[in-house]
Scaffold this motif. Structure first.
Motif, PDB file in Angstrom:
ATOM      1  N   TYR A 283      38.196  35.940  32.230  1.00 11.61           N
ATOM      2  CA  TYR A 283      37.360  36.242  33.462  1.00 11.61           C
ATOM      3  C   TYR A 283      36.712  37.628  32.880  1.00 11.61           C
ATOM      4  N   ALA A 284      37.527  38.589  32.573  1.00 15.02           N
ATOM      5  CA  ALA A 284      37.203  40.080  32.225  1.00 15.02           C
ATOM      6  C   ALA A 284      36.151  39.980  31.055  1.00 15.02           C
ATOM      7  N   MET A 285      36.340  39.149  30.199  1.00 18.72           N
ATOM      8  CA  MET A 285      35.315  39.082  29.134  1.00 18.72           C
ATOM      9  C   MET A 285      33.861  38.379  29.428  1.00 18.72           C
ATOM     10  N   VAL A 286      33.940  37.234  30.214  1.00 22.87           N
ATOM     11  CA  VAL A 286      32.905  36.262  30.176  1.00 22.87           C
ATOM     12  C   VAL A 286      32.077  36.260  31.430  1.00 22.87           C
ATOM     13  N   SER A 287      32.873  36.517  32.546  1.00 21.01           N
ATOM     14  CA  SER A 287      32.178  36.637  34.054  1.00 21.01           C
ATOM     15  C   SER A 287      30.886  37.397  34.144  1.00 21.01           C
ATOM     16  N   ALA A 305      39.009  42.818  36.988  1.00 22.08           N
ATOM     17  CA  ALA A 305      39.206  41.524  36.345  1.00 22.08           C
ATOM     18  C   ALA A 305      40.532  40.940  36.995  1.00 22.08           C
ATOM     19  N   VAL A 306      41.270  41.821  37.420  1.00 24.07           N
ATOM     20  CA  VAL A 306      42.499  41.413  38.269  1.00 24.07           C
ATOM     21  C   VAL A 306      42.210  40.954  39.624  1.00 24.07           C
ATOM     22  N   THR A 307      41.673  41.738  40.370  1.00 24.76           N
ATOM     23  CA  THR A 307      41.254  41.237  41.946  1.00 24.76           C
ATOM     24  C   THR A 307      40.167  40.081  41.580  1.00 24.76           C
ATOM     25  N   GLY A 308      39.326  39.900  40.838  1.00 26.65           N
ATOM     26  CA  GLY A 308      38.526  38.753  40.679  1.00 26.65           C
ATOM     27  C   GLY A 308      39.037  37.697  40.250  1.00 26.65           C
ATOM     28  N   VAL A 313      39.135  32.628  40.451  1.00 20.24           N
ATOM     29  CA  VAL A 313      39.829  31.765  39.357  1.00 20.24           C
ATOM     30  C   VAL A 313      41.000  31.086  39.766  1.00 20.24           C
ATOM     31  N   ARG A 314      42.036  31.838  40.322  1.00 22.26           N
ATOM     32  CA  ARG A 314      43.224  31.268  40.677  1.00 22.26           C
ATOM     33  C   ARG A 314      43.008  30.109  41.652  1.00 22.26           C
TER      34      ARG A 314
END
Length: 357
Positions: A283-287, A305-308, A313-314
């Motif tokens: 998610y951090a790399m490609v969102s 990336a963590v909050t998103g 995603v989860r």
């Protein structure tokens, strides 16, 4: 998940409203403009009061004396327990103890208005009742924003409140910044202040609710500090390797996993944790929302990336489980706050934060 919205047979409407956008399976009232608290109460079907009524039960029908057995059908008072009843339709919402204190729906809206010193600043966005009206919820937008970078990365600030009339839970209010570009809930720590307040339904509930709106108001004002913090983080560059390590530390579930990370024994780490980290890293790399100037290769991007990950995603069992995790003190909120602490440390100490010794 079934919508579980209360349907009011008297008005032939679902007890829910939303501003402009459809929600909750398209049910309820969609209004074009932000309502006042008085209008919001009516739109959401929350304009009812709740009273405590003494409980009675039927006797067994058999009364035995020393001389005879009599058949009766008298009522018996149930000591120290009461039924909470809606006054508009006499629906029994739940059974409560003698110390239970009712907080009327209108008082919940007064809580919001008091945060900004009146009803003109608060923007009621959704409200409604669940079941037969035993639980209500309200979300309201605060009037200002958190802006990062050139102003394109904007975070709105919300207060969420839920309370019950059936004795099943406390009054819960949460301060919830939401980043518009990806709708992820930030749940950032604000100094030592909690962004979630829980109040039991006792005789002190009114006083504690009055205190709580001050806490939420302070959280709103202190959130102005977040703008400065996030803008600083947007200037701190991080490598892909550092992104992954910060995500690992933020999502680390227990001391056992931390010790394995510390030893570099990643082969012994559970597959579940590895997959979680990989999903958050991806998610951090490609969102798309991680490709902005404020997030790509930045410390602010790590935090998002963590909050998103938890917001976008989860996978969750249902909407209620997601709400509990993200807003009401569950796993997502705890991990987001851990990420905030790690990013704060990294901004000060750099790679030393990643040193597990």
């Amino acid at each position: 998940m079934a919508h579980n919205l209360n349907f009011n047979e008297k008005t032939d409407k679902y007890s829910f409203f939303s501003v402009q956008q459809k929600a909750w399976h398209g049910l309820g009232q969609i209004v074009s403009d932000y309502p006042t608290s008085e209008q919001a109460i009516k739109h959401a079907g929350l304009d009812y009061e709740v009273v405590k009524s003494q409980l009675f039960t039927k006797s067994s029908g058999i009364i035995q004396t020393t001389d005879s057995i009599e058949i009766g059908n008298s009522e018996l008072e149930v000591p120290n327990y009461f039924a909470n009843i809606r006054t508009d339709n006499n629906a029994v919402l739940g059974v409560v103890g003698k110390d239970y204190h009712i907080v009327q729906n209108r008082k919940a809206f007064n809580f919001f208005d008091a945060i900004v010193g009146g009803g003109d600043g608060i923007l009621y966005e959704t409200a409604g009742a669940l079941g037969i009206g035993e639980r209500i919820f309200i979300t309201a937008k605060l009037p200002d924003y958190i802006r990062v970078g050139n102003g394109d990365d904007v975070t709105e600030k919300y207060i969420f409140l839920t309370t019950s009339h059936d004795g099943s839970g406390s009054i819960t209010a949460a301060f919830t910044p939401i980043r518009i570009v990806c709708q992820n809930t930030l749940n950032a720590s604000l100094r030592s202040m909690s962004n979630v307040v829980r109040i039991k339904h006792t005789s002190g509930a009114k006083r504690r609710l009055d205190d709580a709106h001050k806490v939420m108001g302070m959280a709103n004002r202190l959130s102005n500090q977040l703008e400065g913090i996030f803008n600083e983080w947007a200037k701190v560059k991080v490598t892909d390797q550092e992104v992954k390590k910060l995500i690992q530390l933020a999502l680390c579930p227990n001391k056992e996993t931390f010790d394995l990370l510390k030893k570099g024994a990643e082969d012994e780490i559970s597959t579940v944790f590895k997959n979680t980290v990989e999903d958050a890293f991806a998610y951090a790399m490609v969102s798309d929302t991680q490709q902005m100037s404020t997030t790509k290769g930045t410390l602010f991007g790590v935090y998002n990336a963590v909050t998103g990950y938890y917001q976008n995603v989860r996978k969750y069992k249902d909407d209620e489980a997601k709400l509990q995790s993200i807003v009401l003190g569950g796993t997502a909120q705890l991990k987001s706050q851990k990420a905030f602490e790690l990013c704060t440390s990294f901004a000060t100490d750099g790679v030393e934060t990643l040193n597990l010794n």
